[in-house]
Every structure is written in structure tokens, then in C-alpha cells.
Design a protein around this motif. Sequence first.
Motif: not given
Length: 264
Positions: A79-91, A106-110, A162-166
Amino acid sequence: MAASDADPPTGSPVLTAKGVRVSLGGTAILHGVSLDAHRGEVVALMGGNGSGKSTFVRALVGAVTPTHGEIHLSGRRLTPAARARLGYVPQRLTASGGVSATVAEVVASGLLGSRQLRTPPRSRTLVHEALDTMGIRDLARRDVTRLSGGQQQRALIARALVRRPDVLVLDEPMAGVDIESQVAFAHALGHLKDGGAAIVIVLHELGAVARHIDQAVVLEHGCVTYTGAPPTDMGVHALPGHDHEHPHADPQYVEGPSLGWDGP
């Protein structure tokens, strides 16, 4: 340990995609793509231009909605809420969007979100950990707009960490970066893997990260044409029109339709 020598993953996958189909503008782009990623496993998503890699990643991060199929994170629907546990780096995205900011900022903004406008009390510790993981602690006070492309990319990855994603999803993180940054990224990838992260990385070729890849999923025209341990010469699988009907060690092939077009 090389991918071919690694033990098979155990336990339930952290990220599971089953039969994901996506249509955009009335055109079918993905035709039932499935993928699993376990803790401590790096999955390479490969294929040529137009194979559907980026569309699949967009489905993972919620930028497009699948018409069929399911995506689960730790056994629950993504779900949108669960995506907080997913870290994404676009190209190919600048680290600051053209606005002057330090690497640490920049890192803290995550750590910020739509409902969180202030960083948490432990933000300094979390930022330093992410910077250390990517080997850029010494750049913390530097203006990110003055960094090389490779250094900016490492800052973006640190922002995702920085959010320690799963799960960490990386869309072609080594495209257009210098050799030094590629080597640094490979080192960081090994560190993240050893720490138990589940990682999905979009690649055209394995390159510097080859020894860390546990599984390859190859797409062609929106279909999975190969799932298994990365073959010795994985580069050929990234070429459009490559014939996947030759033998590999213990592959799992999934037959898909021959479409005759080169979608997004």
C-alpha cells in the motif's frame, strides 16, 4: 562469495511480485511479471531498452497501477503507507533538483514525508550511518551541485538508505558514473547485502557488481524470459532481440507471447 556459489535464499521473500501486468494508454506493457527478493539477496532486473524494466519499477514504487497481479512487502499488500519501507533510487536524477544544498541535507530529506515536515530526533545518527555506508561521510558539508555525477548518485542512494528500508530498489545506479564511483557502489552493495537488505537493481550489464548478484530476472517485450542464477556472460541478455532459447545451468524459463513491438 560469487552468486553461483551462494546458498539458495531461505524463508519468505521480503518483496514478492506475482503476475504483474501493466497497460499504459491502452497498450499492454507488462505481461505477468513475477519476482521475489529475500533478505540478504540482490536481484538483478535486466533487459534491453523497451523490455519493461522501468515500467516494472514504476509499478513497485506506485507510479503506475498494475491492471492485474499483486505486489507484497513482508507478506502484506504494498500500500502507499507500506512503501515507506521501500527505498527507491531513480535513474538520472540530480541530487538537489538544482537547488543548493549540502550532501547531509539531501540525505536528511529522505526522512521527511508528506505528513512529516521535521526530521526525527535521531536524524543525525541515521544520516551519518547512511553517509558511512556509501563512503561519502567526508562530503557531508559539500554543496551537492558541485559533486561529480557518481558522487551525486551515491548521495541519492544514501538518501534512500537513511530510513533503513526493508527493500532497496535501484534503477540503473551505475549508468553514466565514473569507475571510482562504480567500485564504491559495488563495495556498498556488498555491505548492504551482508546487513540483510533485500535489493532489486536494474542493470544493462553486471559489471562491477557481478559478484554480489544472486539472481537475475530478464525481461523482453514485457515478459520474463529467464529467472535464475546469472549466467557467466550476462551481458548478452541485455541486448534487444537476443535469443533466450539456449541452455543455462538450472534456469527457469517462462514462455511469453512474441509481440513484435518495442514498448516502454
